[in-house]
Design an enzyme around this catalytic site. Structure first.
Site, PDB file in Angstrom:
ATOM      1  N   ARG A  96       0.217   7.090  13.535  1.00 38.63           N
ATOM      2  CA  ARG A  96       0.800   8.049  14.478  1.00 38.63           C
ATOM      3  C   ARG A  96       0.524   7.575  15.903  1.00 38.63           C
ATOM      4  O   ARG A  96      -0.590   7.180  16.228  1.00 38.63           O
ATOM      5  CB  ARG A  96       0.191   9.435  14.286  1.00 38.63           C
ATOM      6  CG  ARG A  96       0.553  10.050  12.953  1.00 38.63           C
ATOM      7  CD  ARG A  96       0.023  11.459  12.828  1.00 38.63           C
ATOM      8  NE  ARG A  96       0.559  12.290  13.892  1.00 38.63           N
ATOM      9  CZ  ARG A  96      -0.090  13.314  14.442  1.00 38.63           C
ATOM     10  NH1 ARG A  96      -1.286  13.634  14.010  1.00 38.63           N
ATOM     11  NH2 ARG A  96       0.469  14.023  15.383  1.00 38.63           N
ATOM     12  N   GLY A 100      -2.903   6.364  17.802  1.00 39.88           N
ATOM     13  CA  GLY A 100      -2.972   5.019  18.372  1.00 39.88           C
ATOM     14  C   GLY A 100      -3.338   5.041  19.846  1.00 39.88           C
ATOM     15  O   GLY A 100      -4.038   4.152  20.342  1.00 39.88           O
ATOM     16  N   ARG A 101      -2.921   6.058  20.554  1.00 42.96           N
ATOM     17  CA  ARG A 101      -3.230   6.191  21.980  1.00 42.96           C
ATOM     18  C   ARG A 101      -4.709   6.477  22.236  1.00 42.96           C
ATOM     19  O   ARG A 101      -5.178   6.386  23.361  1.00 42.96           O
ATOM     20  CB  ARG A 101      -2.378   7.289  22.597  1.00 42.96           C
ATOM     21  CG  ARG A 101      -0.907   6.951  22.592  1.00 42.96           C
ATOM     22  CD  ARG A 101      -0.054   8.111  23.032  1.00 42.96           C
ATOM     23  NE  ARG A 101       1.327   7.857  22.652  1.00 42.96           N
ATOM     24  CZ  ARG A 101       2.360   8.271  23.361  1.00 42.96           C
ATOM     25  NH1 ARG A 101       2.187   8.971  24.475  1.00 42.96           N
ATOM     26  NH2 ARG A 101       3.578   8.005  22.957  1.00 42.96           N
ATOM     27  N   ASP A 113       4.824  -1.635  -2.126  1.00 43.47           N
ATOM     28  CA  ASP A 113       5.868  -2.242  -2.948  1.00 43.47           C
ATOM     29  C   ASP A 113       6.556  -1.243  -3.872  1.00 43.47           C
ATOM     30  O   ASP A 113       5.948  -0.252  -4.289  1.00 43.47           O
ATOM     31  CB  ASP A 113       5.263  -3.346  -3.830  1.00 43.47           C
ATOM     32  CG  ASP A 113       5.056  -4.643  -3.089  1.00 43.47           C
ATOM     33  OD1 ASP A 113       5.940  -5.026  -2.301  1.00 43.47           O
ATOM     34  OD2 ASP A 113       4.011  -5.283  -3.296  1.00 43.47           O
ATOM     35  N   THR A 121      -4.883   3.111   0.385  1.00 44.18           N
ATOM     36  CA  THR A 121      -6.111   2.772   1.101  1.00 44.18           C
ATOM     37  C   THR A 121      -5.718   2.347   2.507  1.00 44.18           C
ATOM     38  O   THR A 121      -4.852   1.487   2.685  1.00 44.18           O
ATOM     39  CB  THR A 121      -6.883   1.641   0.391  1.00 44.18           C
ATOM     40  OG1 THR A 121      -7.343   2.138  -0.873  1.00 44.18           O
ATOM     41  CG2 THR A 121      -8.097   1.205   1.206  1.00 44.18           C
ATOM     42  N   LEU A 122      -6.332   2.972   3.488  1.00 42.31           N
ATOM     43  CA  LEU A 122      -6.059   2.691   4.899  1.00 42.31           C
ATOM     44  C   LEU A 122      -7.175   1.845   5.481  1.00 42.31           C
ATOM     45  O   LEU A 122      -8.346   2.047   5.155  1.00 42.31           O
ATOM     46  CB  LEU A 122      -5.969   4.003   5.693  1.00 42.31           C
ATOM     47  CG  LEU A 122      -4.954   5.021   5.195  1.00 42.31           C
ATOM     48  CD1 LEU A 122      -5.158   6.355   5.898  1.00 42.31           C
ATOM     49  CD2 LEU A 122      -3.539   4.505   5.403  1.00 42.31           C
ATOM     50  N   GLU A 123      -6.818   0.920   6.342  1.00 44.06           N
ATOM     51  CA  GLU A 123      -7.803   0.127   7.080  1.00 44.06           C
ATOM     52  C   GLU A 123      -7.852   0.681   8.505  1.00 44.06           C
ATOM     53  O   GLU A 123      -6.861   0.599   9.222  1.00 44.06           O
ATOM     54  CB  GLU A 123      -7.397  -1.352   7.107  1.00 44.06           C
ATOM     55  CG  GLU A 123      -7.238  -1.968   5.725  1.00 44.06           C
ATOM     56  CD  GLU A 123      -5.799  -2.016   5.247  1.00 44.06           C
ATOM     57  OE1 GLU A 123      -4.880  -1.664   6.002  1.00 44.06           O
ATOM     58  OE2 GLU A 123      -5.585  -2.419   4.098  1.00 44.06           O
ATOM     59  N   TYR A 156       5.941  -3.544  -8.632  1.00 39.56           N
ATOM     60  CA  TYR A 156       4.497  -3.741  -8.474  1.00 39.56           C
ATOM     61  C   TYR A 156       3.728  -3.314  -9.714  1.00 39.56           C
ATOM     62  O   TYR A 156       3.890  -2.208 -10.218  1.00 39.56           O
ATOM     63  CB  TYR A 156       3.985  -2.964  -7.256  1.00 39.56           C
ATOM     64  CG  TYR A 156       2.530  -3.260  -6.979  1.00 39.56           C
ATOM     65  CD1 TYR A 156       2.167  -4.422  -6.321  1.00 39.56           C
ATOM     66  CD2 TYR A 156       1.532  -2.401  -7.395  1.00 39.56           C
ATOM     67  CE1 TYR A 156       0.830  -4.719  -6.078  1.00 39.56           C
ATOM     68  CE2 TYR A 156       0.193  -2.684  -7.158  1.00 39.56           C
ATOM     69  CZ  TYR A 156      -0.143  -3.844  -6.492  1.00 39.56           C
ATOM     70  OH  TYR A 156      -1.460  -4.137  -6.265  1.00 39.56           O
ATOM     71  N   LYS A 159      -3.113  -5.534  -8.768  1.00 40.98           N
ATOM     72  CA  LYS A 159      -4.533  -5.191  -8.886  1.00 40.98           C
ATOM     73  C   LYS A 159      -4.925  -3.870  -8.228  1.00 40.98           C
ATOM     74  O   LYS A 159      -6.042  -3.413  -8.389  1.00 40.98           O
ATOM     75  CB  LYS A 159      -5.382  -6.339  -8.339  1.00 40.98           C
ATOM     76  CG  LYS A 159      -5.083  -6.724  -6.913  1.00 40.98           C
ATOM     77  CD  LYS A 159      -5.786  -8.015  -6.548  1.00 40.98           C
ATOM     78  CE  LYS A 159      -5.254  -8.532  -5.243  1.00 40.98           C
ATOM     79  NZ  LYS A 159      -5.103  -9.950  -5.204  1.00 40.98           N
TER      80      LYS A 159
END
Length: 179
Positions: A96, A100-101, A113, A121-123, A156, A159
């Site tokens: 969003r 990000g701001r 995929d 999972t978010l980084e 997909y 793994k």
């Protein structure tokens, strides 16, 4: 082609696209908001300070309603939503702008995929000089969906299929080595 809210609602109602839990207000004109789950993962410290891609990396998994992301810190997080994409649809994970701001980077690998099933999972990375408080249930990003011209020949089945909670890197399972 990017999929509209009209088509997303239709596909959700028919079960062609599966997202749970989901609320009507998450559906935007050309995306669906995803919310932060309550599971976070950080790479365990190792004695030599080197991550080797051929070896399994250990993560410390934390379940909490609030997580304080320190300046310069990287953490894995998960979405509340479990999704299942049909074989003719892909999705992009987008952060969003409002977040990000603040200097919070949402992902490095934001492609989902066709045929994927699981929580995302978010980084997360804090590029700010201040800590950022992350709260369970907060809208953290959005999924933008696109229709393929035909069903994928090889949807997909990798793994990360069926993942729940934070899932650390499984790159050590890769059998191909480029030279």
């Amino acid at each position: 082609m990017i999929i509209s809210d009209f088509t997303l609602k239709k596909q959700l109602a028919s079960g062609e696209l599966y997202i749970s839990p989901i609320e009507e207000r998450q559906i935007q004109p050309a995306s669906i908001y995803i919310r932060l789950g309550n599971t976070f993962g950080i790479v365990e410290d190792n004695c030599d300070g080197i991550l080797q891609l051929e070896k399994e990396i250990q993560y410390k998994i934390i379940q909490t309603e609030k997580y304080l992301l320190l300046p310069g810190q990287f953490v894995l997080a998960t979405t509340m939503e479990y999704i299942r994409l049909p074989n003719n649809m892909t999705a992009f994970v987008e952060g969003r702008s409002s977040i990000g701001r603040l200097g919070l980077f949402i992902q490095n690998a934001g492609w989902v995929d066709p045929g994927f099933e699981g929580e995302i999972t978010l980084e997360l990375f804090n590029a700010n000089k201040c800590a950022i408080e992350l709260k369970y249930g907060r809208r953290i990003g959005q999924l933008v969906f696109a229709q393929l011209d035909k069903d994928a020949l090889n949807p997909y089945r990798g793994k990360y299929q069926g993942q729940r909670g934070v899932t650390g890197s499984r790159i050590y399972l890769d059998t191909e080595i480029s030279r």
